[in-house]
Design a protein around this motif. Structure first.
Motif, PDB file in Angstrom:
ATOM      1  N   SER A  75      -6.896   5.191  -7.200  1.00 30.76           N
ATOM      2  CA  SER A  75      -6.684   3.897  -7.853  1.00 30.76           C
ATOM      3  C   SER A  75      -7.245   2.762  -7.019  1.00 30.76           C
ATOM      4  CB  SER A  75      -5.185   3.683  -8.116  1.00 30.76           C
ATOM      5  OG  SER A  75      -4.484   3.531  -6.883  1.00 30.76           O
ATOM      6  N   GLN A  76      -7.169   2.876  -5.698  1.00 30.15           N
ATOM      7  CA  GLN A  76      -7.734   1.858  -4.816  1.00 30.15           C
ATOM      8  C   GLN A  76      -9.259   1.912  -4.803  1.00 30.15           C
ATOM      9  OE1 GLN A  76      -5.939  -0.589  -2.928  1.00 30.15           O
ATOM     10  NE2 GLN A  76      -4.461   0.090  -4.455  1.00 30.15           N
ATOM     11  N   MET A  77      -9.809   3.123  -4.902  1.00 31.90           N
ATOM     12  CA  MET A  77     -11.264   3.282  -4.860  1.00 31.90           C
ATOM     13  C   MET A  77     -11.962   2.569  -6.008  1.00 31.90           C
ATOM     14  SD  MET A  77     -11.401   7.315  -3.743  1.00 31.90           S
ATOM     15  CE  MET A  77     -13.118   7.513  -4.222  1.00 31.90           C
ATOM     16  N   LYS A  78     -11.272   2.426  -7.125  1.00 35.90           N
ATOM     17  CA  LYS A  78     -11.884   1.805  -8.303  1.00 35.90           C
ATOM     18  C   LYS A  78     -12.241   0.341  -8.062  1.00 35.90           C
ATOM     19  CE  LYS A  78      -9.344   4.836 -11.485  1.00 35.90           C
ATOM     20  NZ  LYS A  78      -8.279   4.894 -12.534  1.00 35.90           N
ATOM     21  N   GLN A  79     -11.585  -0.293  -7.091  1.00 37.21           N
ATOM     22  CA  GLN A  79     -11.819  -1.712  -6.843  1.00 37.21           C
ATOM     23  C   GLN A  79     -12.976  -1.963  -5.877  1.00 37.21           C
ATOM     24  OE1 GLN A  79      -8.022  -3.946  -6.164  1.00 37.21           O
ATOM     25  NE2 GLN A  79      -7.152  -1.894  -5.993  1.00 37.21           N
ATOM     26  N   VAL A  80     -13.439  -0.902  -5.181  1.00 35.83           N
ATOM     27  CA  VAL A  80     -14.403  -1.048  -4.095  1.00 35.83           C
ATOM     28  C   VAL A  80     -15.814  -0.806  -4.623  1.00 35.83           C
ATOM     29  CG1 VAL A  80     -15.025  -0.266  -1.779  1.00 35.83           C
ATOM     30  CG2 VAL A  80     -12.635  -0.256  -2.496  1.00 35.83           C
ATOM     31  N   GLU A  81     -16.765  -1.630  -4.175  1.00 39.87           N
ATOM     32  CA  GLU A  81     -18.128  -1.519  -4.686  1.00 39.87           C
ATOM     33  C   GLU A  81     -18.809  -0.233  -4.250  1.00 39.87           C
ATOM     34  OE1 GLU A  81     -22.091  -4.270  -5.310  1.00 39.87           O
ATOM     35  OE2 GLU A  81     -20.510  -4.940  -3.961  1.00 39.87           O
ATOM     36  N   LEU A  90      -5.723   1.378   3.874  1.00 38.46           N
ATOM     37  CA  LEU A  90      -5.824   0.623   2.632  1.00 38.46           C
ATOM     38  C   LEU A  90      -5.400  -0.826   2.841  1.00 38.46           C
ATOM     39  CD1 LEU A  90      -4.572   3.195  -0.034  1.00 38.46           C
ATOM     40  CD2 LEU A  90      -6.920   2.586   0.582  1.00 38.46           C
ATOM     41  N   ALA A  91      -4.423  -1.046   3.716  1.00 42.31           N
ATOM     42  CA  ALA A  91      -4.040  -2.422   4.061  1.00 42.31           C
ATOM     43  C   ALA A  91      -5.195  -3.125   4.768  1.00 42.31           C
ATOM     44  CB  ALA A  91      -2.793  -2.409   4.944  1.00 42.31           C
ATOM     45  N   GLU A  92      -5.875  -2.402   5.665  1.00 43.58           N
ATOM     46  CA  GLU A  92      -7.048  -2.965   6.330  1.00 43.58           C
ATOM     47  C   GLU A  92      -8.124  -3.311   5.309  1.00 43.58           C
ATOM     48  OE1 GLU A  92     -10.566  -1.642   9.496  1.00 43.58           O
ATOM     49  OE2 GLU A  92      -8.942  -0.250   9.016  1.00 43.58           O
ATOM     50  N   LEU A  93      -8.321  -2.439   4.330  1.00 46.52           N
ATOM     51  CA  LEU A  93      -9.327  -2.668   3.292  1.00 46.52           C
ATOM     52  C   LEU A  93      -9.064  -3.992   2.574  1.00 46.52           C
ATOM     53  CD1 LEU A  93     -11.737  -1.207   1.757  1.00 46.52           C
ATOM     54  CD2 LEU A  93      -9.995  -0.501   0.114  1.00 46.52           C
ATOM     55  N   GLU A  94      -7.819  -4.231   2.208  1.00 50.36           N
ATOM     56  CA  GLU A  94      -7.471  -5.483   1.542  1.00 50.36           C
ATOM     57  C   GLU A  94      -7.656  -6.681   2.472  1.00 50.36           C
ATOM     58  OE1 GLU A  94      -6.560  -6.306  -1.540  1.00 50.36           O
ATOM     59  OE2 GLU A  94      -6.863  -4.261  -2.232  1.00 50.36           O
ATOM     60  N   LEU A  95      -7.291  -6.504   3.724  1.00 51.87           N
ATOM     61  CA  LEU A  95      -7.367  -7.606   4.687  1.00 51.87           C
ATOM     62  C   LEU A  95      -8.808  -8.040   4.929  1.00 51.87           C
ATOM     63  CD1 LEU A  95      -5.641  -9.323   6.647  1.00 51.87           C
ATOM     64  CD2 LEU A  95      -6.078  -7.600   8.392  1.00 51.87           C
ATOM     65  N   LEU A  96      -9.733  -7.087   4.876  1.00 49.44           N
ATOM     66  CA  LEU A  96     -11.121  -7.370   5.216  1.00 49.44           C
ATOM     67  C   LEU A  96     -11.941  -7.881   4.037  1.00 49.44           C
ATOM     68  CD1 LEU A  96     -11.985  -4.375   7.566  1.00 49.44           C
ATOM     69  CD2 LEU A  96     -11.593  -6.747   8.199  1.00 49.44           C
ATOM     70  N   SER A 136       0.829  -1.207   0.000  1.00 49.05           N
ATOM     71  CA  SER A 136       0.000   0.000   0.000  1.00 49.05           C
ATOM     72  C   SER A 136       0.863   1.257   0.000  1.00 49.05           C
ATOM     73  CB  SER A 136      -0.937   0.008   1.208  1.00 49.05           C
ATOM     74  OG  SER A 136      -1.901  -1.007   1.098  1.00 49.05           O
ATOM     75  N   TYR A 137       1.934   1.250   0.772  1.00 52.17           N
ATOM     76  CA  TYR A 137       2.780   2.453   0.832  1.00 52.17           C
ATOM     77  C   TYR A 137       3.440   2.715  -0.521  1.00 52.17           C
ATOM     78  CZ  TYR A 137       5.618   6.112   2.878  1.00 52.17           C
ATOM     79  OH  TYR A 137       6.171   7.342   3.174  1.00 52.17           O
ATOM     80  N   ARG A 138       3.860   1.645  -1.197  1.00 49.49           N
ATOM     81  CA  ARG A 138       4.465   1.819  -2.525  1.00 49.49           C
ATOM     82  C   ARG A 138       3.451   2.399  -3.507  1.00 49.49           C
ATOM     83  NH1 ARG A 138       7.029  -3.202  -1.352  1.00 49.49           N
ATOM     84  NH2 ARG A 138       5.328  -4.308  -2.408  1.00 49.49           N
ATOM     85  N   GLN A 139       2.212   1.931  -3.443  1.00 49.69           N
ATOM     86  CA  GLN A 139       1.190   2.422  -4.366  1.00 49.69           C
ATOM     87  C   GLN A 139       0.844   3.883  -4.107  1.00 49.69           C
ATOM     88  OE1 GLN A 139      -2.064  -0.322  -3.904  1.00 49.69           O
ATOM     89  NE2 GLN A 139      -1.264  -1.739  -5.420  1.00 49.69           N
ATOM     90  N   ILE A 140       0.822   4.275  -2.839  1.00 53.23           N
ATOM     91  CA  ILE A 140       0.454   5.653  -2.488  1.00 53.23           C
ATOM     92  C   ILE A 140       1.543   6.635  -2.891  1.00 53.23           C
ATOM     93  CG2 ILE A 140      -0.025   7.224  -0.561  1.00 53.23           C
ATOM     94  CD1 ILE A 140      -1.124   4.713   0.923  1.00 53.23           C
ATOM     95  N   THR A 141       2.793   6.271  -2.629  1.00 55.28           N
ATOM     96  CA  THR A 141       3.894   7.218  -2.790  1.00 55.28           C
ATOM     97  C   THR A 141       4.693   7.005  -4.064  1.00 55.28           C
ATOM     98  OG1 THR A 141       5.432   5.790  -1.558  1.00 55.28           O
ATOM     99  CG2 THR A 141       4.119   7.380  -0.296  1.00 55.28           C
ATOM    100  N   ASP A 142       4.543   5.817  -4.691  1.00 54.54           N
ATOM    101  CA  ASP A 142       5.339   5.486  -5.861  1.00 54.54           C
ATOM    102  C   ASP A 142       6.821   5.638  -5.554  1.00 54.54           C
ATOM    103  OD1 ASP A 142       5.668   4.573  -8.423  1.00 54.54           O
ATOM    104  OD2 ASP A 142       5.673   6.564  -9.317  1.00 54.54           O
TER     105      ASP A 142
END
Length: 408
Positions: A363-369, A329-335, A220-226
């Motif tokens: 970019s993460q929001m696109k995956q969430v319903e 965002l890590a929590e989002l993936e975990l859940l 998640s940190y890599r995706q946020i900060t590149d």
């Protein structure tokens, strides 16, 4: 998973409100103090029975103007859509008595509706995960566990009760100034067993969550900060004994698999319980002298680092924001339960994020319903967001009201 309908009675600033919500992105827009956060807070409360803003549920009940009869409680109803199922959840938050719940209009114990709705909330208060006391980070872990394993709420409640009651016993015995009698020692043994056993259960579940979070946090940190900085989380226990001063806690008895905690941790719980009891016996005189619980799961912490350095004390303001977003965002993936994302709630955060962090979040929001977003002004909404927009305002009597503006 998404919330299709929300109905409130006497919750916060809402006297009575019903709103229909669309899947995808929903933006609640209104000036500060109008009640937009109250809407998403109500939805999130059904996920863990806790608020990201206040510690007492009585604060969630609307307060009428002077001279008017005060409501005795608040009611939150949500309809949750998941695949081909529709579930109606209702919770009455009562002042001065136990809460009551209904599942599909049938009376049930409140714990029976836990887990039916999963949410992840990212709010400015999350900066305390990096800047605040260890209690904030422990709560972060414990709320994730409750979402993964709803009956864990009972363990948390039992633990808090034992802490209070054992602390009172320590004060009572410590004030006497006399050595403990055999009868008093027996009383302390009873409380030690309870504190040790509950601490062990809590810690083993926390270890499972931390282990599952580690790769998700780094990604998640890599995706946020590149960027190329390595983010990590580690569980830090306060537990030390003379017999096992350097024996670390080990991961692995429980695993998070497809949004659930699985495995058998009986052996690890038994081992940890014994270590806690040994430690409590070692520090008995110190606890009596000070009148407080000096050992247990309430003394642990979650270490959050970038390239091995603690974020707290070494990170810039931007890195702290990135780290807070990283955790959520890590929590989002975990859940994710069987591939289904929880509802993501973004409470007044877009105004605080720079362009790169906004893009990482988008970019993460696109995956969430369903994503529920609160903003103070329209300029805070990224232009690329296509959303149902709802305006929040105050009526003449001070209560909040909503108006659907656009449904694109």
């Amino acid at each position: 998973m998404y919330v299709s309908h929300l109905a409130l009675n006497d919750f916060r600033s809402y006297r009575e409100q019903v709103v229909e919500l669309a899947p995808g992105i929903v933006v609640f827009q209104g000036q500060n103090g109008r009640g937009k956060t109250n809407l998403v807070e109500a939805i999130a409360y059904l996920s863990t029975f806790s608020s990201h803003r206040v510690s007492s549920s009585s604060n969630l009940v609307r307060v009428d103007r002077d001279g008017e009869k005060q409501p005795g409680g608040a009611v939150v109803r949500v309809r949750v859509q998941e695949e081909n199922r529709s579930v109606l959840l209702e919770l009455e938050i009562a002042r001065g008595r136990a809460n009551r719940a209904r599942l599909n209009r049938a009376n049930v114990a409140p714990r029976e509706i836990l887990g039916k709705l999963r949410t992840v909330v990212f709010a400015p208060e999350d900066l305390e995960l990096l800047r605040g006391d260890p209690a904030v980070r422990r709560r972060f872990l414990d709320e994730i566990i409750t979402k993964l394993r709803p009956h864990f709420l009972g363990v948390r409640q039992d633990f808090e009760r034992v802490l209070r009651q054992r602390g009172a016993v320590l004060k009572q015995f410590g004030r006497s100034g006399y050595p403990l009698s055999p009868e008093d020692e027996g009383v302390m043994e009873v409380w030690d067993r309870q504190l040790a056993g509950l601490s062990a259960q809590i810690v083993v579940n926390r270890l499972a969550v931390v282990q599952a979070l580690q790769p998700l946090v780094a990604n998640s940190y890599r995706q946020i900060t590149d960027g190329d900085r390595l983010a990590d989380v580690q569980y830090r226990t306060h537990l030390r004994t003379e017999q096992a001063a350097d024996s670390p806690l080990t991961y692995g008895s429980l695993k998070v698999v497809e949004g659930r905690i699985e495995g058998n941790a009986d052996e690890q719980v038994a081992e940890l319980t014994l270590r806690y009891r040994e430690r409590l016996a070692e520090i008995r005189s110190d606890e009596l002298r000070r009148g407080i619980n000096l050992e247990g799961a309430h003394r642990d912490d979650l270490a959050i680092t970038l390239d091995g350095l603690p974020v707290r004390g070494f990170a810039s303001h931007g890195e702290i924001w990135s780290s807070a977003l990283m955790l959520r965002l890590a929590e989002l993936e975990l859940l994710r339960l069987d591939g289904d994302y929880p509802v993501l709630i973004l409470d007044d955060v877009f105004a605080e994020l720079d362009v790169s962090r906004r893009q990482g979040l988008l970019s993460q929001m696109k995956q969430v319903e369903q994503v529920l977003v609160t903003v103070a002004v329209e300029a805070d909404v990224p232009q690329e967001l296509h959303a149902q927009r709802i305006s929040i305002s105050r009526s003449g009597d001070g209560t909040s009201q909503v108006e659907v503006l656009v449904d694109e």
